[in-house]
Design a protein around this motif. Structure first.
Motif, PDB file in Angstrom:
ATOM      1  N   SER A   1       4.298  23.707  -8.375  1.00  0.00           N
ATOM      2  CA  SER A   1       4.300  24.346  -7.069  1.00  0.00           C
ATOM      3  C   SER A   1       5.731  24.661  -6.628  1.00  0.00           C
TER       4      SER A   1
ATOM      5  N   HIS B   1       0.165  21.844 -15.913  1.00  0.00           N
ATOM      6  CA  HIS B   1       0.671  21.195 -14.704  1.00  0.00           C
ATOM      7  C   HIS B   1       1.587  22.162 -13.970  1.00  0.00           C
ATOM      8  N   ASP B   2       1.187  22.500 -12.765  1.00  0.00           N
ATOM      9  CA  ASP B   2       1.946  23.408 -11.913  1.00  0.00           C
ATOM     10  C   ASP B   2       2.727  22.548 -10.931  1.00  0.00           C
TER      11      ASP B   2
ATOM     12  N   PHE C   1      -2.386   7.739  -6.272  1.00  0.00           N
ATOM     13  CA  PHE C   1      -3.523   7.901  -5.348  1.00  0.00           C
ATOM     14  C   PHE C   1      -4.781   7.185  -5.842  1.00  0.00           C
ATOM     15  N   PRO C   2      -5.172   7.372  -7.124  1.00  0.00           N
ATOM     16  CA  PRO C   2      -6.408   6.689  -7.563  1.00  0.00           C
ATOM     17  C   PRO C   2      -6.321   5.169  -7.436  1.00  0.00           C
ATOM     18  N   LEU C   3      -5.123   4.626  -7.512  1.00  0.00           N
ATOM     19  CA  LEU C   3      -4.962   3.171  -7.382  1.00  0.00           C
ATOM     20  C   LEU C   3      -4.957   2.746  -5.914  1.00  0.00           C
ATOM     21  N   GLY C   4      -5.064   3.682  -5.006  1.00  0.00           N
ATOM     22  CA  GLY C   4      -5.163   3.354  -3.587  1.00  0.00           C
ATOM     23  C   GLY C   4      -3.825   3.342  -2.866  1.00  0.00           C
ATOM     24  N   PHE C   5      -2.753   3.804  -3.521  1.00  0.00           N
ATOM     25  CA  PHE C   5      -1.452   3.810  -2.855  1.00  0.00           C
ATOM     26  C   PHE C   5      -1.272   5.075  -2.029  1.00  0.00           C
ATOM     27  N   ARG C   6      -0.457   4.941  -0.984  1.00  0.00           N
ATOM     28  CA  ARG C   6      -0.060   6.084  -0.181  1.00  0.00           C
ATOM     29  C   ARG C   6       1.434   6.309  -0.372  1.00  0.00           C
TER      30      ARG C   6
ATOM     31  N   PHE D   1      -5.062  13.229   1.363  1.00  0.00           N
ATOM     32  CA  PHE D   1      -4.002  14.099   0.836  1.00  0.00           C
ATOM     33  C   PHE D   1      -4.347  15.587   0.898  1.00  0.00           C
TER      34      PHE D   1
ATOM     35  N   ASP E   1      -9.692   3.895  -6.504  1.00  0.00           N
ATOM     36  CA  ASP E   1      -9.939   3.433  -5.138  1.00  0.00           C
ATOM     37  C   ASP E   1     -10.312   4.660  -4.313  1.00  0.00           C
TER      38      ASP E   1
ATOM     39  N   GLU F   1       3.348  18.667  -0.925  1.00  0.00           N
ATOM     40  CA  GLU F   1       2.083  19.387  -0.808  1.00  0.00           C
ATOM     41  C   GLU F   1       0.949  18.448  -0.444  1.00  0.00           C
ATOM     42  N   PHE F   2       1.052  17.181  -0.839  1.00  0.00           N
ATOM     43  CA  PHE F   2      -0.053  16.272  -0.510  1.00  0.00           C
ATOM     44  C   PHE F   2       0.412  14.899  -0.062  1.00  0.00           C
TER      45      PHE F   2
ATOM     46  N   LYS G   1       0.833  -1.213   0.000  1.00  0.00           N
ATOM     47  CA  LYS G   1       0.000   0.000   0.000  1.00  0.00           C
ATOM     48  C   LYS G   1       0.864   1.258   0.000  1.00  0.00           C
TER      49      LYS G   1
ATOM     50  N   PRO H   1      -2.861  19.432 -10.096  1.00  0.00           N
ATOM     51  CA  PRO H   1      -1.984  19.790 -11.224  1.00  0.00           C
ATOM     52  C   PRO H   1      -2.138  21.249 -11.642  1.00  0.00           C
TER      53      PRO H   1
ATOM     54  N   LEU I   1       0.349  11.631  -7.704  1.00  0.00           N
ATOM     55  CA  LEU I   1      -0.961  11.921  -8.306  1.00  0.00           C
ATOM     56  C   LEU I   1      -1.454  10.743  -9.155  1.00  0.00           C
TER      57      LEU I   1
ATOM     58  N   ARG J   1       5.970  14.206  -7.325  1.00  0.00           N
ATOM     59  CA  ARG J   1       4.619  14.778  -7.235  1.00  0.00           C
ATOM     60  C   ARG J   1       3.681  14.097  -8.235  1.00  0.00           C
TER      61      ARG J   1
END
Lengths: 373, 373
Positions: A329, A326-327, A21-26, B41, B327, A40-41, A2, B22, A18, A14
């Protein structure tokens, strides 16, 4: 599986987060510079790139480790093997960090390169001039990027001066190649040896910094794309590679000449976020976590424009048909990549029109690409 | 305009943040449930949906406020107008929260609806049965979602029983419509009144919960798509709307019958993350922050499958050609949406093949969609 630990927390980290995250990874990052773009996140451990409590903490918080830049010290990651999965494998780092080992590896695998010589003394420098001819390029073997750590010499005098200015590091001399264009291939290899390839793309540099990528490379002989894939697949097999790998090539008189490799997601693959079915970032995460790789199919041509130094007026950029922004930051600073724009269209005509519009909005100095003249 | 405050921190908020990062935006969420999906996040203020210190903190940390669900109390956001930009405008909340006001608004704008009557007593219930005929559907005017708070009645006895079981709230009676299929339109309106529309999509519910969206709706009369756009544009104009709005329709004998609206990003628009040039999430962020809207063009057909209750084997899902997985980082629970899969392909044949493969991997109970029988 995970938690993904990442060495380096810049824009590549970064964008990895991004995509993951949708795949559930941290994610957890380690970087010596506080408040890096990825922080930032996701949590960032502020620590040097060396063994120590920072690295120990990262390992304890992660199920798998990866890196977002190729100059992670081998001495930092090699001791971790056996304790935690590290992908790409640390042995891919050595040739990526040393231009001499890199070119020797390319040659071993039958990839064409420019002629080169190791240079570690004025004597070997002068011998390189004799053997390779002029002009030639002197480069530090290690830690060069974005055009730093290299000098071109057109005369014996210039070669001597270049040697003296760079000679605090071991060097490599390379025959100067008046190439037709620069290309790169981004590939990904899974844990079972399965591979996917993005198409060869065309890159435009300015003062050593990537400014523009066209994907796929326009008007490309399809045999070159096939050849590049074969070569990069052999390279990844040789390195027991897992993850995304990028190889830069020159095209010269219909030939492909390997220039350098990066064992990580690559600036010339950023277009894949919008332009490919699965981005290089998602495919890297899929590979290192043992998931099946995703398709690299494109829906249409793309251009990726780096935003360097300072940002243009973003509302104006987003008015361009097919533009994504795509920024990273990051604070603006001359020569620093602080964002990018991807331009998509149904065909090259549309993409080039968008590109002209985009370049008209960029700050002076970055906008004079010979490509658009 | 850097900081976006969001009321609600569920999966919609999570996907809003992933679309906004982004572009350089930062997010702060308010939600009464700690550790909500978006909090993974971005900072989350744990506070009730009512005026108070939690809301004050959110306002102080934000440049613009939005919400990810339509049941935010109007009394919570209306007092903020003038203090901070709130998009969509709070006045769009009232008709979205009350099925009676909603249908009255649709009718006012010339949109076709089923016949309906307000029901606030047994007497008005019996009168509705007489005027609308049987079967009819009794629904609470407020707070119904995912099929909750409604009962179908096939006889006078059932109508009485339905009234008694629901009568703690004000009700609406609707004529039962044996529709041909369910459709929805997701649209976005910018601060200057500019609009973009995703195509009408086809939705499949199971026990009141969305299971499957096909985008665009296959075999659709293009006049219906045009009509839906005109109606939704008029609706958004009427509401001075800014942001993403979704309207659900029934198709019946070639006609479009408006069912309900949601003043937010919508489950039937999730396919747009991969399937459209600009996702509904990015377009919502662009709209509320005053940026130009992005193109809603699609590259090919998509299916979106909700993952409900528990997750299937994700590696198997990702082996399907053209599959992307999302996810929500939520605990599994019967009837709860905890993720979704988007399936893309060059044509419907490919997408339907992928869909069959995907449904074969779903836990029993969610997989029996009549659509795939």
């Amino acid at each position: 599986m995970k938690n993904v630990g990442v060495l380096g927390a810049g824009q590549l980290g970064r964008m990895l987060a991004l995509a993951g995250f949708p795949l559930g990874f941290r994610f957890c990052f380690l970087d010596p510079t506080a408040n890096s773009p990825a922080s930032e996140f996701a949590p960032q451990i502020v620590a040097p790139f060396e063994p120590g409590p920072g690295l120990d903490e990262l390992v304890s918080r992660s199920d798998v480790l990866t890196f977002e830049f190729e100059n992670v010290p081998v001495s930092m990651v090699e001791p971790l093997v056996g304790k935690i999965p590290v992908y790409p494998p640390p042995k891919a780092l050595s040739p990526s960090q040393d231009r001499l080992l890199e070119k020797q590896l390319f040659r071993k695998l039958g990839m064409e390169t420019v002629a080169f010589r190791a240079v570690d003394s004025m004597e070997s420098c002068l011998q390189a001039v004799q053997e390779l001819g002029l002009p030639l390029v002197l480069k530090t073997r290690r830690l060069g990027y974005d055009g730093k750590g290299q000098k071109r010499a057109h005369s014996l005098e210039e070669a001597k001066a270049a040697f003296l200015s760079l000679a605090s590091s071991p060097l490599i001399a390379e025959a100067f190649l008046p190439f037709d264009r620069e290309l790169s291939l981004v590939a990904v290899r899974g844990q079972k040896g399965d591979c996917e390839f993005y198409p060869l793309v065309e890159n435009h540099h300015n003062q050593g910094i990537l400014h523009l990528t066209l994907a796929p490379a326009p008007n490309l002989d399809p045999r070159l794309d096939l050849l590049a894939r074969e070569q990069v697949e052999a390279l990844m097999r040789d390195l027991d590679y897992v993850g995304v790998l990028a190889v830069e090539f020159f095209e010269k008189d219909g030939k492909l000449i390997a220039s350098e490799m990066a064992p990580r997601v690559h600036n010339s693959g950023h277009w894949s976020i919008e332009g490919a079915q699965t981005s290089q970032f998602e495919n890297h995460i899929r590979a290192i976590t043992g998931l099946p790789l995703g398709s690299t199919c494109m829906a249409g041509p793309c251009a990726m424009v780096n935003l360097i130094g300072s940002l243009p007026a973003i509302p104006k950029i987003l008015e361009i048909s097919g533009a994504s922004f795509h920024d990273y930051s990051k604070e603006g600073k001359p020569g620093r990549k602080i964002g990018h724009v991807t331009l998509r269209g149904p065909d090259w005509r549309a993409v080039k029109a968008a590109l002209k519009q985009c370049h008209g909005l960029l700050p002076e100095g970055v906008r004079q690409l010979p490509f658009l003249a």
